[in-house]
Scaffold this motif. Sequence first.
Motif, PDB file in Angstrom:
ATOM      1  N   LEU A  20       0.857  -1.181   0.000  1.00  0.00           N
ATOM      2  CA  LEU A  20       0.000   0.000   0.000  1.00  0.00           C
ATOM      3  C   LEU A  20       0.888   1.224   0.000  1.00  0.00           C
ATOM      4  O   LEU A  20       1.940   1.261   0.608  1.00  0.00           O
ATOM      5  N   GLY A  22       0.572   5.808  -0.445  1.00  0.00           N
ATOM      6  CA  GLY A  22      -0.173   7.005  -0.768  1.00  0.00           C
ATOM      7  C   GLY A  22       0.226   7.499  -2.135  1.00  0.00           C
ATOM      8  O   GLY A  22       1.163   7.014  -2.734  1.00  0.00           O
ATOM      9  N   LYS A  30      -7.462   9.312  -1.106  1.00  0.00           N
ATOM     10  CA  LYS A  30      -6.497   8.400  -0.490  1.00  0.00           C
ATOM     11  C   LYS A  30      -7.139   7.292   0.341  1.00  0.00           C
ATOM     12  O   LYS A  30      -6.725   6.128   0.244  1.00  0.00           O
ATOM     13  N   ASP A  34      -6.354   3.400  -0.284  1.00  0.00           N
ATOM     14  CA  ASP A  34      -5.742   2.572   0.760  1.00  0.00           C
ATOM     15  C   ASP A  34      -6.628   1.392   1.150  1.00  0.00           C
ATOM     16  O   ASP A  34      -6.128   0.335   1.535  1.00  0.00           O
ATOM     17  N   GLN A  35      -7.948   1.561   1.049  1.00  0.00           N
ATOM     18  CA  GLN A  35      -8.884   0.503   1.445  1.00  0.00           C
ATOM     19  C   GLN A  35      -9.335  -0.361   0.268  1.00  0.00           C
ATOM     20  O   GLN A  35     -10.236  -1.188   0.417  1.00  0.00           O
TER      21      GLN A  35
END
Length: 412
Positions: A20, A22, A30, A34-35
Amino acid sequence: MWLRDVNGAVLIVVLVLAGLAGAGESPALKPLYDQHRWFELREAIQRQEAPTLYKGAVASAFNDAKAAEKYLSQTIQLEPNSDDAEDAHERLADLYVRSGRYTEAVQQLDQALRIKPASPDVVNARAIFAAWSRHPDQSVRIAKSTRIHTDVSKHGVKLPVSIHGKTVHWLLDTGANLSVMSESEARTLGVAIDESSAQVGDPAGGMTKMRTAVVDELGIGGVSLRNVGFLILPDSQQPMSDLRPDERGIIGIPVAIALQSISWSSNGTFEIRPGSGRSANSANNLSFDGLSPVTRVQFEGKELDCILDTGEDAGSQLWTRFANEFGPLLKQRGTKSKQQVTMVGGSNDRETIALAEIHLRVGGLKTTLRPAQVFSKPVGDDFHHGLLGTDILSQARKVRIDFVSMTLELSP
C-alpha cells in the motif's frame, strides 16, 4: 493468493503484491485507494483530477490493460524511487501475472525490490514468476465459441482438461490466484516440475513449500492455451490429499481470464465465448483486487464488495468489514457459533457470529445465505465484506462471468 478446496474451507495464501502507498495530496481519494475500494474510487476520479497512480490502479482493477500501463508508467517516470513508484511496479506485476506475461511481471518485481529491497512478499512472488519466465508467456487460441458438457454441482464446476493426450477433471476456481496441480498428477500427465520453490502460507502462520511447472499446451473444449504456469503441491497436502487421481488440479484465475467469457448452467453445459461483451441487462459489477476477482453485492440497500470464489463449497463467508458496518444487526440477530476452517497449517475451530439467514442480490439475482457466518481475523481481510462461494452460485440456473465487460450475471 487464495486457493480453496472442494471439500473444505482450505485456505492457502501466497503473500504477493499487497503493498500500500499514498499518492500525491488527494485526501478525499487516499482512503478509498488505501482501502482498495475500486468501485468508489472509479466514481470519485471521474468527478475530480486524480494522481496517475489512482487512475492506473482503477484501470487495472477493471481490466483496462492499456490505460493501466499508461498511468502506472507515468507514476514511475514522475518519481522513480518513490513509494508510489514501488506500488505502481507491483500493480503492473499484478496486471502481467493475470495475463500470463511472466517476464514482464518479474521485471516489475525487480524494480519494486530495487526501491524496497526488504520486501519478503515480493521476493517470494518473484521466485514463482521467475521460474515461469524461463518459458514463453501464456497464450490462448479461441477460434470461436465452444460448448462442452461438464460436472456442475453444489461443489462447483469440474472442467475436462486435456494435457499431452490425457484428460483430467479439475475444479474451476476463481478464488485461486494461480493454477495448481499435485505432484502425482504432474507425473501422470508428463509435466516437468521445476526444482525452484516458493514459500506459501496462510493467515494463521502455517507454511509449506510449492514447486512450479509450466504446461506447454492445455486444452479445454475447443480452446488451446500454451505455457500455462502451475504451482505443484505435494499429494499429502490439502486439498490434494482429499481428492481422487485425475481430480488433483485447480484451474485458477489467469486461465479463467484467458477464456474471456465463461458461463455454465445447472444442466452441466459450459460455454466459452471469445471477446464477449455486456448484455443489455447486465451491470459492470466485477473488478480485480490484485489477482482476486471482486463483485458488488447488494444487501439491505447497501453495496458490498465480495471476492468471487467458484471453488469454495464450504460456505460463503462474511468478514470483519461486514461486522464493522453492520454491528447493530449482528448484536440484534446474531448468535455466537464456531466453524472449522482448514488451512495449510492445519484445522482450527474459528469463532463466528451466525445470522440465521440474509438475502443478497448477486449478479442481478436475489439469493439466500443460510446461515450467514461472520468471521473475525485471521480469517479474511480488511478490504472486502467476505467471499461468495458455490452455496450462492448454485442458486442460479445459469452463471456467466465476463472478463471483457467485467460483469457477473446470475439467471434464475
